[in-house]
Structure formats: structure tokens, C-alpha cells
Design a protein around this motif. Sequence first.
Motif, mmCIF file in Angstrom:
data_model
loop_
_atom_site.group_PDB
_atom_site.id
_atom_site.type_symbol
_atom_site.label_atom_id
_atom_site.label_comp_id
_atom_site.label_asym_id
_atom_site.label_seq_id
_atom_site.Cartn_x
_atom_site.Cartn_y
_atom_site.Cartn_z
ATOM 1 N N TRP A 132 0.825 -1.212 0.000
ATOM 2 C CA TRP A 132 0.000 0.000 0.000
ATOM 3 C C TRP A 132 0.858 1.260 0.000
ATOM 4 O O TRP A 132 0.525 2.263 -0.634
ATOM 5 C CB TRP A 132 -0.936 0.006 1.206
ATOM 6 N N ARG A 137 -2.446 1.454 -3.515
ATOM 7 C CA ARG A 137 -3.669 2.231 -3.744
ATOM 8 C C ARG A 137 -4.032 2.278 -5.219
ATOM 9 O O ARG A 137 -5.213 2.270 -5.578
ATOM 10 C CB ARG A 137 -3.506 3.650 -3.202
ATOM 11 N N PRO A 252 -7.216 8.392 -0.522
ATOM 12 C CA PRO A 252 -7.886 7.290 0.191
ATOM 13 C C PRO A 252 -8.223 7.619 1.637
ATOM 14 O O PRO A 252 -9.221 7.136 2.167
ATOM 15 C CB PRO A 252 -6.865 6.152 0.090
ATOM 16 N N VAL A 260 -7.442 2.582 5.695
ATOM 17 C CA VAL A 260 -6.180 2.673 4.964
ATOM 18 C C VAL A 260 -5.148 1.807 5.672
ATOM 19 O O VAL A 260 -4.866 1.997 6.854
ATOM 20 C CB VAL A 260 -5.688 4.135 4.897
#
Length: 278
Positions: A132, A137, A252, A260
Motif C-alpha cells: 500500500w 492504492r 484514500p 487505509v
Amino acid sequence: MEPSGWPASERTDLARAAIVATLLVVAALSWLLTDERMAGMDEGPATNPGSLGFYVSVWIVMMAAMMLPSAGPMVVAHAEVQRRKRDLGGAAERGGTAAFVGGYMVVWTAFGIVAYALFELLRSLDVDALAWSRNGRYAASAVIAMAAIYQLTPLKDVCLAKCRSPLAFVVGSWRDGRLGAARMGIEHGGWCVGCCWALMVTLFALGFMSVAWMAVIAALVALEKLLPRERVAKGGIALLLVGLALCVALAPERLPGLTVPGHSEMPSMQGAGTSMDN
């Protein structure tokens, strides 16, 4: 007046209401159980699904919660055709509608197992670029964008048309007996998976242990199956998915309901899943 003392039309209405009520009660109980079992387990797109046994038990309940309400018209159509055949003296074993629902759920369970296998395969590759903190993302965003594109494909049209025409499907695919009903449920489940698989993959991209995102995806499935204007529903959902993909890629942390992932890409759910299997 029918021998039972109820006019045929009233008996039909009562039977239809009973089926719808049963599906809604099962779905409501499934939502409650899902919320209880998944409490505190949402780690966003990096969520570990846990052991296969734990995952399958959760997945089945999830599908009952998410899919049974929108499958209601199809289940009612099956029950009504079965009742009509019985009234006319035809072969119509009792329990056929339950077998139809069972076949439908078998297909969605199989889909969930395939999704689990692919998800675990991807995790086992341990591709750093998909972390991530790097490109995760954008990978999640691409999955959601893919779902938006699928909304506008001819295959989506064909599958959705089957799901939006309950009586035509039931009459055209009718098979007698409980085994025949189960086969019909499997066939309908196949069309339903063809219609909704991309939305379900979107759920994995957002965090499949999130009850909030489950509710969003379930609502989208119901809208495209039940709203009178099919093209408006499909197009509106496609636009919503595009906006969602942009939010995941660009901001996000500002997207409500999205967890997240932190620095740990491997949340410790395996132990939880194993303990819940026992």
C-alpha cells in the motif's frame, strides 16, 4: 372459493409475502451475524482472509446477507410456477424452492473459494510493488475502475437481463423435482455471478471484512437488478465506481469507510480465523 377457504389470489399473495419475509429475515440475521463475526477485522485492502474454514463460513453468511434480498423476485417466481404446476396436477415436489436457493448459494460459495485462492496466490507472491505504501492504492483503484468498465460491456448486459427477468428465466429453464430446482438455482447463480463478479472483486479491493462496504456493494447489486430503468442504473453505478476509483487513488484517507492499511501489509488475522474455526 378454494377448499382451504382462501381465494386463490389471496393464497398466492400470502405465499409470496411469506417467501419474501423469510428471505428478508434470513438476510437480516445474516447481517447481524456478519457484523458480530467481523467486528474489528477490517484492515482495508490488505485484509488477511484468515484460514479457509473461517473464510468460507464468513463468506456464506455474507452472501446470504448481500444477495438474498435482490434474488427475492427470482425465488418468488420459482415458487409461483411450482405452485401453479401443483394446482394443475403436475409434478412439483415440495421443498423445490429451498433447493433452488441452495443451488444459488452453492455457486456463490464456489466463487468465494476461487476468489480466496486467487487472493492468497497474489499474497504469496509478496510483490513489494503492490504494498500500500508504494502502488497498492493504484492497484486497488485499477480493480475498481475495471468493475466500472465491466458495467458497460455486452456480457454484463446479457447476464443482467437474465437476472432482471425472473419469470422468463424460471419458465424457460424449468426442471421438475428438488434436484431439478437445485440445478436451476445453480444456473441462475451462474448468471448472477456473471452479472456481479466485478462488484464483488471491488469489495475485495476496498476490504471484504468491512460491513459498511458490504452494504454499499449489496445496495448497488439490488439497484441494478430491481430499478425499472436498467441503463440508468448501470450507467449510474459505473460513474459511481469511477469516482470511487479516483478517491482511492488520489485521497484514500478522505474516503469515508475505507480503512487505509498501515505499515503492516500482513494483518494478524490468521490466528483469529483459526480460533474461530474451532
